[in-house]
Design a protein around this motif. Sequence first.
Motif, PDB file in Angstrom:
ATOM      1  N   GLU A  80      12.297   7.261   1.530  1.00 17.92           N
ATOM      2  CA  GLU A  80      11.767   8.319   2.393  1.00 17.92           C
ATOM      3  C   GLU A  80      10.282   8.545   2.131  1.00 17.92           C
ATOM      4  OE1 GLU A  80      14.609   8.453   0.736  1.00 17.92           O
ATOM      5  OE2 GLU A  80      15.972   8.393   2.454  1.00 17.92           O
ATOM      6  N   ALA A  81       9.881   8.493   0.859  1.00 16.48           N
ATOM      7  CA  ALA A  81       8.471   8.700   0.518  1.00 16.48           C
ATOM      8  C   ALA A  81       7.610   7.553   1.035  1.00 16.48           C
ATOM      9  CB  ALA A  81       8.319   8.845  -0.992  1.00 16.48           C
ATOM     10  N   VAL A  82       8.117   6.316   0.913  1.00 14.37           N
ATOM     11  CA  VAL A  82       7.386   5.143   1.402  1.00 14.37           C
ATOM     12  C   VAL A  82       7.248   5.223   2.916  1.00 14.37           C
ATOM     13  CG1 VAL A  82       7.477   2.633   1.681  1.00 14.37           C
ATOM     14  CG2 VAL A  82       8.061   3.674  -0.516  1.00 14.37           C
ATOM     15  N   ARG A  83       8.338   5.545   3.597  1.00 16.98           N
ATOM     16  CA  ARG A  83       8.322   5.669   5.056  1.00 16.98           C
ATOM     17  C   ARG A  83       7.332   6.743   5.495  1.00 16.98           C
ATOM     18  NH1 ARG A  83      10.740   8.761   9.077  1.00 16.98           N
ATOM     19  NH2 ARG A  83      11.322   7.597  10.975  1.00 16.98           N
ATOM     20  N   GLN A  84       7.345   7.878   4.808  1.00 21.52           N
ATOM     21  CA  GLN A  84       6.451   8.973   5.184  1.00 21.52           C
ATOM     22  C   GLN A  84       4.998   8.585   4.988  1.00 21.52           C
ATOM     23  OE1 GLN A  84       7.653  11.881   6.631  1.00 21.52           O
ATOM     24  NE2 GLN A  84       5.480  12.019   7.172  1.00 21.52           N
ATOM     25  N   TRP A  85       4.705   7.854   3.913  1.00 17.69           N
ATOM     26  CA  TRP A  85       3.317   7.429   3.684  1.00 17.69           C
ATOM     27  C   TRP A  85       2.851   6.547   4.830  1.00 17.69           C
ATOM     28  CZ3 TRP A  85       0.183   3.268   3.438  1.00 17.69           C
ATOM     29  CH2 TRP A  85      -1.084   3.451   2.888  1.00 17.69           C
ATOM     30  N   LEU A  94       6.733   1.088  15.378  1.00 16.99           N
ATOM     31  CA  LEU A  94       5.991  -0.025  15.960  1.00 16.99           C
ATOM     32  C   LEU A  94       4.561   0.005  15.459  1.00 16.99           C
ATOM     33  CD1 LEU A  94       5.999  -2.389  18.062  1.00 16.99           C
ATOM     34  CD2 LEU A  94       5.115  -0.718  19.711  1.00 16.99           C
ATOM     35  N   PHE A  95       4.116  -1.086  14.842  1.00 17.03           N
ATOM     36  CA  PHE A  95       2.725  -1.240  14.452  1.00 17.03           C
ATOM     37  C   PHE A  95       1.993  -1.852  15.647  1.00 17.03           C
ATOM     38  CE2 PHE A  95       4.368  -1.948   9.896  1.00 17.03           C
ATOM     39  CZ  PHE A  95       4.350  -0.579   9.642  1.00 17.03           C
ATOM     40  N   ASN A  96       1.421  -1.017  16.467  1.00 18.33           N
ATOM     41  CA  ASN A  96       0.841  -1.465  17.731  1.00 18.33           C
ATOM     42  C   ASN A  96      -0.515  -2.137  17.514  1.00 18.33           C
ATOM     43  OD1 ASN A  96       0.796  -1.807  20.500  1.00 18.33           O
ATOM     44  ND2 ASN A  96      -0.184   0.141  20.886  1.00 18.33           N
ATOM     45  N   LYS A  97      -0.750  -3.205  18.278  1.00 19.06           N
ATOM     46  CA  LYS A  97      -2.020  -3.921  18.239  1.00 19.06           C
ATOM     47  C   LYS A  97      -2.480  -4.188  19.663  1.00 19.06           C
ATOM     48  CE  LYS A  97      -2.368  -7.364  15.453  1.00 19.06           C
ATOM     49  NZ  LYS A  97      -2.112  -8.677  14.851  1.00 19.06           N
ATOM     50  N   LYS A  98      -3.738  -4.523  19.810  1.00 16.07           N
ATOM     51  CA  LYS A  98      -4.307  -4.788  21.132  1.00 16.07           C
ATOM     52  C   LYS A  98      -4.253  -6.288  21.442  1.00 16.07           C
ATOM     53  CE  LYS A  98      -5.645  -0.557  22.099  1.00 16.07           C
ATOM     54  NZ  LYS A  98      -5.050   0.213  23.202  1.00 16.07           N
ATOM     55  N   ALA A 111       0.838  -1.215   0.000  1.00 18.55           N
ATOM     56  CA  ALA A 111       0.000   0.000   0.000  1.00 18.55           C
ATOM     57  C   ALA A 111       0.864   1.253   0.000  1.00 18.55           C
ATOM     58  CB  ALA A 111      -0.923  -0.009   1.213  1.00 18.55           C
ATOM     59  N   ALA A 112       1.962   1.212   0.748  1.00 17.64           N
ATOM     60  CA  ALA A 112       2.850   2.373   0.821  1.00 17.64           C
ATOM     61  C   ALA A 112       3.506   2.650  -0.532  1.00 17.64           C
ATOM     62  CB  ALA A 112       3.910   2.154   1.895  1.00 17.64           C
ATOM     63  N   TYR A 113       4.026   1.609  -1.186  1.00 18.54           N
ATOM     64  CA  TYR A 113       4.634   1.806  -2.502  1.00 18.54           C
ATOM     65  C   TYR A 113       3.615   2.273  -3.539  1.00 18.54           C
ATOM     66  CZ  TYR A 113       9.479   0.306  -1.958  1.00 18.54           C
ATOM     67  OH  TYR A 113      10.803   0.251  -1.637  1.00 18.54           O
ATOM     68  N   ASP A 122       2.083   8.620   7.870  1.00 18.62           N
ATOM     69  CA  ASP A 122       0.924   9.499   7.655  1.00 18.62           C
ATOM     70  C   ASP A 122      -0.394   8.741   7.581  1.00 18.62           C
ATOM     71  OD1 ASP A 122       2.557  11.718   7.582  1.00 18.62           O
ATOM     72  OD2 ASP A 122       2.603  11.866   5.397  1.00 18.62           O
ATOM     73  N   ASN A 123      -0.349   7.467   7.202  1.00 17.60           N
ATOM     74  CA  ASN A 123      -1.593   6.770   6.857  1.00 17.60           C
ATOM     75  C   ASN A 123      -1.897   5.496   7.636  1.00 17.60           C
ATOM     76  OD1 ASN A 123      -2.641   8.221   4.217  1.00 17.60           O
ATOM     77  ND2 ASN A 123      -0.410   8.076   4.046  1.00 17.60           N
ATOM     78  N   VAL A 124      -0.936   4.908   8.315  1.00 16.47           N
ATOM     79  CA  VAL A 124      -1.216   3.655   9.029  1.00 16.47           C
ATOM     80  C   VAL A 124      -1.763   3.984  10.416  1.00 16.47           C
ATOM     81  CG1 VAL A 124      -0.261   1.492   9.889  1.00 16.47           C
ATOM     82  CG2 VAL A 124       0.507   2.403   7.699  1.00 16.47           C
ATOM     83  N   LYS A 125      -3.052   4.244  10.437  1.00 12.93           N
ATOM     84  CA  LYS A 125      -3.781   4.538  11.671  1.00 12.93           C
ATOM     85  C   LYS A 125      -5.092   3.755  11.615  1.00 12.93           C
ATOM     86  CE  LYS A 125      -1.854   9.215  12.121  1.00 12.93           C
ATOM     87  NZ  LYS A 125      -0.902   9.097  10.993  1.00 12.93           N
ATOM     88  N   ASP A 126      -5.239   2.767  12.499  1.00 13.62           N
ATOM     89  CA  ASP A 126      -6.360   1.827  12.408  1.00 13.62           C
ATOM     90  C   ASP A 126      -6.448   1.259  10.995  1.00 13.62           C
ATOM     91  OD1 ASP A 126      -7.265   1.794  15.029  1.00 13.62           O
ATOM     92  OD2 ASP A 126      -8.476   3.595  14.752  1.00 13.62           O
ATOM     93  N   PHE A 127      -5.314   0.945  10.454  1.00 11.67           N
ATOM     94  CA  PHE A 127      -5.196   0.438   9.083  1.00 11.67           C
ATOM     95  C   PHE A 127      -5.655  -1.013   9.044  1.00 11.67           C
ATOM     96  CE2 PHE A 127      -2.851  -1.005   5.294  1.00 11.67           C
ATOM     97  CZ  PHE A 127      -3.111   0.033   4.408  1.00 11.67           C
ATOM     98  N   ASP A 128      -6.606  -1.313   8.173  1.00  9.77           N
ATOM     99  CA  ASP A 128      -7.236  -2.628   8.137  1.00  9.77           C
ATOM    100  C   ASP A 128      -6.371  -3.625   7.367  1.00  9.77           C
ATOM    101  OD1 ASP A 128      -9.204  -4.350   8.835  1.00  9.77           O
ATOM    102  OD2 ASP A 128     -10.604  -3.786   7.246  1.00  9.77           O
ATOM    103  N   THR A 129      -5.944  -4.694   8.040  1.00  5.46           N
ATOM    104  CA  THR A 129      -5.127  -5.731   7.409  1.00  5.46           C
ATOM    105  C   THR A 129      -5.617  -7.102   7.844  1.00  5.46           C
ATOM    106  OG1 THR A 129      -3.476  -6.059   9.166  1.00  5.46           O
ATOM    107  CG2 THR A 129      -3.142  -4.167   7.692  1.00  5.46           C
ATOM    108  N   TYR A 130      -5.033  -8.143   7.254  1.00  3.65           N
ATOM    109  CA  TYR A 130      -5.349  -9.506   7.669  1.00  3.65           C
ATOM    110  C   TYR A 130      -4.788  -9.817   9.057  1.00  3.65           C
ATOM    111  CZ  TYR A 130      -7.299 -11.184   3.233  1.00  3.65           C
ATOM    112  OH  TYR A 130      -8.103 -11.408   2.138  1.00  3.65           O
ATOM    113  N   GLY A 131      -3.977  -8.934   9.584  1.00  3.85           N
ATOM    114  CA  GLY A 131      -3.492  -9.082  10.951  1.00  3.85           C
ATOM    115  C   GLY A 131      -4.320  -8.292  11.933  1.00  3.85           C
ATOM    116  N   GLY A 132      -5.401  -7.691  11.472  1.00  6.01           N
ATOM    117  CA  GLY A 132      -6.225  -6.825  12.304  1.00  6.01           C
ATOM    118  C   GLY A 132      -5.923  -5.364  12.035  1.00  6.01           C
TER     119      GLY A 132
END
Length: 334
Positions: free
Chosen positions: A287-292, A314-318, A270-272, A295-305
């Motif tokens: 740098e552009a991929v990292r910045q995306w 850190l991609f934090n999960k509950k 998704a970032a690329y 900027d955008n991975v907030k409650d990001f819906d994935t197969y990992g939740g």
Amino acid sequence: MPLTGDSAEVGQAAKAGLEMVLDELKQKNLKYDYKLVFEDNQMNPQKVATTINKLINIDKSKAILTFWNLMGNTASALADQYGVFSFTCSIGEDSTKGQYNFNNYASNFEQSKVLVETLKKKGVKSVALFTDNSGMRHQYEEVKNYMNQNSDIKVVFEEYFNPGEKDYKAAIIKASAKNPDMYVYSGYNPSTFIFMKQLKEITGKNDNVTTIDMFFDMPIKDRDIIEGLWYVDSNLNGTKEFQDKLMKEKGLVSQSCTGNTVSNLQILVAAYENAVVATGEVIPSNEAVRQWIFDNVKDFDTYGGKVTVVRDGLFNKKPSIKKMINREPVVVEE
């Protein structure tokens, strides 16, 4: 990934999950072409470093996907050195150090909070800690800090041991003399099974043991020894939708970090696909991929939740409380 050896079951599930998810993503008319290159490290420390070096220097990989501390920490160090991405699923936050390093895992604080609050609800007043002297040490230092600040639970015995430990007998005898209400254990398999077996042999019981994630890391064939026990699960095996899909399409059961590993691939693609491409370039810069991502991975819906990037990478999960029932983890209300 370990595609052969003691941890092959986990590596094969991650491999199949990545292949399945990339095939699915490619049905969406992506801007770029993505290729997965696999190397078998057999969970051997020397092979881990060698295979990651090959992926970076021979295969010219843009990103390294791993799981567990041995692989994640090695990958993050080498990836940072060579300026490529590292995405892993490992305990703690050592593997986020570096500009392009990310770790898909519940934070030590979140895990500690769930563990200690559950111990309190169950009336536990004393615990014995058996802790692998690796990345898990930081995890359980956080447990002790939370315990000291938010409960009256006492640590009456503490033992640190090297990864791959097979003889806990002397330490168990010392710990049992303190009569702890619970044993809190961390250690890579097959060490978990060995500890449970030796605890039962020495004390006559092993139904007073809990852990963070390690029960789920046990091979299914060994899980009778933990039947009915509760533990903190960082939800590493993915959503039910993903688990069902993996079983249907690949005939495999999702394992430790399978869900988080494919989640990392979804975020990376998704970032690329969406990052800004500089004038004159054909793909986004690191740098552009990292910045995306930031900027955008907030409650990001994935197969990992749902995943949210915090702090360095850190991609934090509950996490949640689960119990082993018929060899499978089941969510319980605690």
